[in-house]
Motif scaffolding. Structure first.
Motif, short mmCIF file in Angstrom:
data_model
loop_
_atom_site.label_atom_id
_atom_site.label_comp_id
_atom_site.label_asym_id
_atom_site.label_seq_id
_atom_site.Cartn_x
_atom_site.Cartn_y
_atom_site.Cartn_z
N GLU A 6 29.63 -51.77 45.07
CA GLU A 6 28.33 -51.67 45.61
C GLU A 6 28.29 -50.25 46.65
O GLU A 6 27.11 -50.01 46.93
N ASN A 9 28.70 -46.57 48.95
CA ASN A 9 27.02 -45.59 48.78
C ASN A 9 26.02 -45.37 49.57
O ASN A 9 26.49 -46.45 50.88
N LEU A 11 23.22 -45.08 50.74
CA LEU A 11 21.96 -46.01 50.56
C LEU A 11 22.51 -47.36 51.86
O LEU A 11 21.37 -47.19 52.97
N PHE A 12 23.81 -47.50 51.85
CA PHE A 12 24.53 -47.94 53.40
C PHE A 12 24.78 -47.23 54.53
O PHE A 12 24.85 -46.39 54.23
N ASP A 43 31.61 -48.19 42.78
CA ASP A 43 30.72 -47.12 42.51
C ASP A 43 30.42 -45.91 43.83
O ASP A 43 30.83 -46.29 45.15
N ASN A 45 28.40 -43.07 45.42
CA ASN A 45 26.63 -42.49 45.11
C ASN A 45 26.74 -42.10 46.72
O ASN A 45 26.80 -42.68 47.70
N ASN A 96 28.22 -42.66 35.56
CA ASN A 96 27.02 -43.86 35.85
C ASN A 96 25.86 -42.91 36.46
O ASN A 96 25.68 -42.10 37.70
N LEU A 122 21.93 -46.31 30.68
CA LEU A 122 20.80 -47.24 31.03
C LEU A 122 20.10 -47.43 29.39
O LEU A 122 19.92 -46.18 28.92
N SER A 198 22.53 -56.31 42.59
CA SER A 198 21.84 -56.07 43.99
C SER A 198 20.54 -55.82 43.93
O SER A 198 19.46 -56.39 44.51
N ASN A 199 20.11 -55.20 42.83
CA ASN A 199 18.85 -55.00 42.62
C ASN A 199 17.92 -56.52 42.03
O ASN A 199 16.81 -55.62 42.43
N ASN A 202 16.42 -57.21 45.84
CA ASN A 202 15.85 -56.00 46.88
C ASN A 202 14.30 -56.23 47.26
O ASN A 202 13.55 -57.68 46.30
N ARG A 207 18.70 -62.95 49.53
CA ARG A 207 19.49 -61.81 48.59
C ARG A 207 20.86 -62.79 48.36
O ARG A 207 21.00 -62.68 47.40
N ILE A 227 28.35 -54.17 39.25
CA ILE A 227 28.30 -53.93 40.18
C ILE A 227 27.07 -54.30 41.61
O ILE A 227 26.15 -54.90 41.19
N1 THG Z 1 22.45 -49.76 37.42
C1 THG Z 1 23.60 -48.78 37.28
N2 THG Z 1 23.60 -48.18 38.97
C2 THG Z 1 23.37 -48.74 39.74
C3 THG Z 1 22.04 -49.96 39.55
C4 THG Z 1 22.28 -49.92 38.23
N3 THG Z 1 23.68 -48.22 41.12
C5 THG Z 1 22.85 -48.01 42.44
C6 THG Z 1 22.52 -49.74 42.11
N4 THG Z 1 21.79 -49.96 40.90
C7 THG Z 1 23.48 -50.61 42.52
N5 THG Z 1 24.17 -50.67 43.87
C8 THG Z 1 23.25 -51.08 45.18
C9 THG Z 1 23.91 -51.08 46.16
C10 THG Z 1 22.75 -51.28 46.89
C11 THG Z 1 21.95 -52.38 46.80
C12 THG Z 1 21.07 -52.32 45.69
C13 THG Z 1 22.33 -51.94 45.01
C14 THG Z 1 21.23 -52.83 48.01
N6 THG Z 1 21.78 -51.64 49.62
C15 THG Z 1 20.95 -52.09 50.66
C16 THG Z 1 19.34 -52.40 50.53
O1 THG Z 1 18.87 -51.37 50.12
O2 THG Z 1 18.72 -53.50 50.89
C17 THG Z 1 21.03 -51.32 51.55
C18 THG Z 1 20.77 -51.52 53.15
C19 THG Z 1 21.74 -51.93 54.18
O3 THG Z 1 22.35 -53.11 53.80
O4 THG Z 1 22.06 -50.77 54.36
O5 THG Z 1 20.31 -53.49 48.24
O6 THG Z 1 21.01 -50.62 38.25
N7 THG Z 1 24.58 -48.18 35.99
#
Ligand code: THG
Length: 258
Positions: A6, A9, A11-12, A43, A45, A96, A122, A198-199, A202, A207, A227
């Motif tokens: 994951e 991405n 997001l990080f 993955d 993103n 995806n 999905l 990881s969803n 959240n 965690r 993931i």
């Molecule tokens: N299904 C599918 N694809 C997906 C998801 C899914 N792609 C995105 C996501 N869900 C899976 N990937 C992540 C990547 C990061 C986090 C959660 C899911 C995450 N990141 C920290 C946060 O938001 O708190 C980032 C913070 C950091 O540490 O900087 O939790 O369900 N097909």
């Protein structure tokens, strides 16, 4: 069990920065680290709110593929960016994702067929995520049938029951497990399954504990891919020991040290 990293991405923060600065070195180092940690698929993103999603995503794909042949999972809701990425990606790819929405299926299944790609489906539509397992199963069947019409075989589909945060939708955690049971009965051979692990954790304070506990449960219900963070070694150890206990891997005395 396939480990889909994951970490690539935006997001990080470190990835977001690398993307902003077009810092190849930073992204390539992270890529190599993920492969070393055992990621089977990466993955990719770009996160939300980018000015030029197609340009950003193709830059990430090309930069990553300069240093690895590991399979990529292209994770974007932006159709233009998806198409651009599929045109530059090398080797087998995982799309995806589609949903059960008609406008998504009629674009993404033909793209999957054209590129001989695997695709994540999905179980949600324009009305959102259904709140019970049976409706997730129905939606999964709609997507499988639709995919066949476009020449995408069931073996290329990964169904995703959509994991939600335990803090916001606790009742959905067991329903996702039920959905996995239901998916396994839909057709023969059964479609493969994947989640964004990881969803589930959240906005929680535990965690890693929640992630690894849930992964073990999901695996006991037949999950094929997650993931997840391969840098969480306790999580990977839980994965490996589950594979042993589910009789998916042969037991070896030193299996956690492999
Ligand atoms: N299904 C599918 N694809 C997906 C998801 C899914 N792609 C995105 C996501 N869900 C899976 N990937 C992540 C990547 C990061 C986090 C959660 C899911 C995450 N990141 C920290 C946060 O938001 O708190 C980032 C913070 C950091 O540490 O900087 O939790 O369900 N097909």
């Amino acid at each position: 069990m396939l480990i889909i990293s994951e970490r690539l991405n935006a997001l990080f923060k470190s990835v977001g920065n690398a993307l902003d600065e077009k810092d190849k070195n930073a992204l390539q180092q992270l890529t190599q680290e993920q492969v070393k940690l055992g990621a089977n698929i990466l993955d990719v993103n770009i996160g939300p709110g980018r000015d030029d999603p197609a340009d950003d995503l193709t830059w990430m794909v090309e930069t990553i593929q300069e240093v690895t042949d590991t399979q990529l999972c292209i994770d974007t809701p932006d159709m233009t960016a998806m198409e651009a990425a599929l045109n530059v990606v090398k080797g087998k790819v995982l799309i995806n994702s589609t949903t059960a929405e008609a406008h998504k299926m009629e674009k993404l299944f033909p793209l999957a067929a054209k590129h001989n790609a695997d695709i994540i489906a999905l179980t949600m539509d324009e009305k959102g995520i259904p709140n019970d397992a049976a409706s997730r199963g129905e939606m999964a069947l709609t997507m499988i049938t639709n995919a066949m019409g476009y020449g995408v075989p069931t073996e290329n589909i990964f169904l995703d029951p959509l994991v939600l945060p335990v803090g916001a939708a606790q009742d959905q955690c067991p329903k996702v497990l039920e959905a996995l049971d239901m998916f396994s009965t839909l057709c023969d051979p059964a479609p493969k399954t994947v989640v964004g692990l990881s969803n589930v954790s959240n906005n929680t304070k535990q965690r890693p504990l929640l992630n690894r506990t849930y992964l073990v449960m999901l695996m006991a219900h037949g999950l094929d891919a997650a993931i997840m963070d391969p840098g969480d070694r306790d999580l990977v150890d839980a994965l490996k020991s589950s594979e042993i206990l589910l009789n998916k891997k042969l037991y070896a005395h030193d299996f956690l040290k492999i």
